[in-house]
Design an enzyme around this catalytic site. Structure first.
Site, PDB file in Angstrom:
ATOM      1  N   TYR A 123      -2.000  -1.212  10.954  1.00  0.00           N
ATOM      2  CA  TYR A 123      -2.232  -1.791   9.623  1.00  0.00           C
ATOM      3  C   TYR A 123      -1.085  -1.438   8.683  1.00  0.00           C
ATOM      4  O   TYR A 123      -0.493  -2.298   8.025  1.00  0.00           O
ATOM      5  CB  TYR A 123      -3.571  -1.276   9.048  1.00  0.00           C
ATOM      6  N   SER A 159       0.830  -1.204   0.000  1.00  0.00           N
ATOM      7  CA  SER A 159       0.000   0.000   0.000  1.00  0.00           C
ATOM      8  C   SER A 159       0.865   1.255   0.000  1.00  0.00           C
ATOM      9  O   SER A 159       1.970   1.267   0.554  1.00  0.00           O
ATOM     10  CB  SER A 159      -0.875  -0.016   1.252  1.00  0.00           C
ATOM     11  N   LYS A 197       2.184  -3.682   6.661  1.00  0.00           N
ATOM     12  CA  LYS A 197       2.606  -3.670   5.248  1.00  0.00           C
ATOM     13  C   LYS A 197       4.112  -3.411   5.162  1.00  0.00           C
ATOM     14  O   LYS A 197       4.823  -4.041   4.383  1.00  0.00           O
ATOM     15  CB  LYS A 197       1.828  -2.609   4.461  1.00  0.00           C
TER      16      LYS A 197
HETATM   17  N1  UFG Z   1     -13.344  10.791   2.610  1.00  0.00           N
HETATM   18  C1  UFG Z   1     -14.384  11.666   2.828  1.00  0.00           C
HETATM   19  N2  UFG Z   1     -15.572  11.155   3.249  1.00  0.00           N
HETATM   20  C2  UFG Z   1     -15.762   9.828   3.470  1.00  0.00           C
HETATM   21  C3  UFG Z   1     -14.691   8.933   3.240  1.00  0.00           C
HETATM   22  C4  UFG Z   1     -13.486   9.454   2.817  1.00  0.00           C
HETATM   23  O1  UFG Z   1     -14.241  12.883   2.652  1.00  0.00           O
HETATM   24  O2  UFG Z   1     -16.872   9.440   3.883  1.00  0.00           O
HETATM   25  C5  UFG Z   1     -12.055  11.326   2.133  1.00  0.00           C
HETATM   26  C6  UFG Z   1     -10.907  11.020   3.051  1.00  0.00           C
HETATM   27  O3  UFG Z   1     -10.780  12.011   4.049  1.00  0.00           O
HETATM   28  C7  UFG Z   1      -9.726  11.005   2.075  1.00  0.00           C
HETATM   29  C8  UFG Z   1     -10.348  10.485   0.777  1.00  0.00           C
HETATM   30  O4  UFG Z   1     -11.752  10.697   0.907  1.00  0.00           O
HETATM   31  O5  UFG Z   1      -9.271  12.289   1.855  1.00  0.00           O
HETATM   32  C9  UFG Z   1     -10.097   9.008   0.535  1.00  0.00           C
HETATM   33  O6  UFG Z   1     -10.464   8.307   1.689  1.00  0.00           O
HETATM   34  P1  UFG Z   1     -10.532   6.713   1.719  1.00  0.00           P
HETATM   35  O7  UFG Z   1     -10.982   6.307   3.087  1.00  0.00           O
HETATM   36  O8  UFG Z   1     -11.338   6.211   0.577  1.00  0.00           O
HETATM   37  O9  UFG Z   1      -9.040   6.275   1.444  1.00  0.00           O
HETATM   38  P2  UFG Z   1      -7.727   6.600   2.275  1.00  0.00           P
HETATM   39  O10 UFG Z   1      -6.810   7.292   1.333  1.00  0.00           O
HETATM   40  O11 UFG Z   1      -7.991   7.244   3.560  1.00  0.00           O
HETATM   41  O12 UFG Z   1      -7.261   5.124   2.657  1.00  0.00           O
HETATM   42  C10 UFG Z   1      -6.647   4.317   1.718  1.00  0.00           C
HETATM   43  C11 UFG Z   1      -6.933   2.837   1.995  1.00  0.00           C
HETATM   44  C12 UFG Z   1      -6.284   2.389   3.279  1.00  0.00           C
HETATM   45  C13 UFG Z   1      -4.837   2.802   3.299  1.00  0.00           C
HETATM   46  C14 UFG Z   1      -4.705   4.274   3.063  1.00  0.00           C
HETATM   47  C15 UFG Z   1      -3.284   4.691   2.985  1.00  0.00           C
HETATM   48  O13 UFG Z   1      -8.316   2.600   2.063  1.00  0.00           O
HETATM   49  O14 UFG Z   1      -6.365   1.002   3.372  1.00  0.00           O
HETATM   50  O15 UFG Z   1      -5.299   4.592   1.811  1.00  0.00           O
HETATM   51  O16 UFG Z   1      -3.155   6.062   3.057  1.00  0.00           O
HETATM   52  F1  UFG Z   1      -4.248   2.524   4.495  1.00  0.00           F
END
Ligand code: UFG
Length: 343
Positions: free
Chosen positions: A152, A127, A156
């Site tokens: 988590y 990741s 990785k």
């Molecule tokens: N977001 C929102 N509203 C939501 C969900 C997410 O605004 O309801 C935003 C988050 O703040 C972020 C973006 O959308 O800015 C993406 O969020 P995600 O949760 O979809 O993805 P992340 O980048 O936070 O997480 C992903 C993977 C994880 C991993 C991480 C590493 O899902 O498994 O990247 O940074 F660990």
């Protein structure tokens, strides 16, 4: 005869799409999954797309003897793609031992089984979380690995180190680690896709559930980031594009084209998009409007990350191809399909 590839976690989101791409590329697939975070019906979805059912073993990779017995039943196995892992960041903060035990023990058991059964080739599901908030963007494979921000993420990092140490020790294992950015979308057939259990944590499943009326509104976590529109930026990659990179990696290993040691590749599009841009693109792609509201930043979120994909483009000969709006349409079609099924 077709070459047999084991896909651990193959009933999960990325695993199931990869099983499809492997089968369509002419490989046989054995899925090993304990079904704690996925459903057996996914096998039917894979069959609907490919016309064949993959082989399946319900097994927990932490069961070392069970895994040894399983390898003994499939002596023609050529390679492993290892997806199976716990992956919920907040849960890993609450239950670190659950994450360390499951994610690391399953990897160690797999590597031992590979050594004992003479299986040489290994593709690992990593990741972009290993980079944390990078100092320079886009992030290359040479960017420093930052201290993990969650157990988590740490699993990785440690996993990549374990694989690297095993190879350095001279064990007959060759590996490619694929660092995913943000996988989204579903297979265009809508026979398989992401099945979040409970309230989705990720942006696109939450968005499609809001658009279909299961959730009242999408919360945008922060509009005060130092980005062009204030919302956080990520590199969103179509899950089918991502899955194809696994097929290319397997081809590379089986053809003996890989370099020594563990090879690492970023898998993204190379383009950073904000949360507001994703919302806009979804509305453009589907014509479906929904409610959203800006709330505080989410704890632990980084401001922005997107990939430099030069290595994957040049060395693997792989590139993300599917346009964003098409990807969001597949996510929407999938959401409608599962709502029709579950009511
Ligand atoms: N977001 C929102 N509203 C939501 C969900 C997410 O605004 O309801 C935003 C988050 O703040 C972020 C973006 O959308 O800015 C993406 O969020 P995600 O949760 O979809 O993805 P992340 O980048 O936070 O997480 C992903 C993977 C994880 C991993 C991480 C590493 O899902 O498994 O990247 O940074 F660990």
């Amino acid at each position: 005869m077709k070459e047999l590839i084991i896909v651990t976690g193959g009933t999960g989101y990325i695993g199931s799409h990869t099983a499809v791409e492997l089968m369509e590329a002419g490989y046989d697939v054995l899925i090993i999954d304990n079904l704690v975070n996925s459903r057996i019906e996914v096998l039917d979805g894979i069959e609907k797309i490919t016309g064949r059912k993959p082989l399946f073993e319900k097994l927990d990779l932490c069961d070392r003897q069970g895994l040894t017995d399983c390898f003994a039943r499939y002596p023609t196995t050529r390679a492993i793609i290892h997806f199976a892992a716990h992956k919920a960041v907040p849960e890993s903060v609450e239950k670190p031992l659950k994450y360390y035990e499951n994610n690391l023990l399953s990897l160690i058991n797999l590597l031992n089984a590979m050594k004992n059964h003479g299986v040489r080739y290994f593709v690992f599901s990593s990741s972009c979380t290993v980079y944390g908030q990078p100092d320079k963007l886009p992030v290359t494979e040479e960017s420093p690995i930052k201290k993990a921000t969650s157990p988590y993420g740490n699993t990785k990092q440690i996993s990549e180190e374990i694989i690297s140490d095993v190879i350095a020790a001279g064990d007959a294992i060759e590996a490619i680690s694929l660092r995913y950015f943000n996988p989204i979308g579903a297979h265009p057939s809508a026979h398989i896709g992401e099945l979040p259990l409970g309230v989705p944590a990720n942006l696109v499943p939450y968005l499609t559930q809001t658009a279909i009326g299961v959730r009242e509104e999408l919360r945008v976590f922060g509009d005060d980031y130092n980005t062009h529109d204030g919302s956080a930026v990520r590199d969103y990659i179509n899950v089918v594009d991502l899955s194809r990179a696994h097929v290319v990696s397997i081809n590379r290993l089986l053809a003996g084209k890989n370099a020594q040691g563990i090879e690492v590749f970023n898998l993204g599009t190379g383009k950073g998009l904000s949360v507001f841009e994703i919302i806009k693109a979804f509305v453009n792609a589907t014509g479906v409007e929904f409610k959203y509201r800006v709330v505080n930043r989410r704890d632990g979120d980084i401001e922005q990350v997107y990939a430099d994909t030069t290595m994957a483009n040049k060395v693997l000969g792989w590139k993300a191809e599917i346009p964003l709006e098409e990807t969001l349409r597949t996510a929407w079609k999938w959401e409608q399909t599962i709502r029709n099924q579950t009511g």
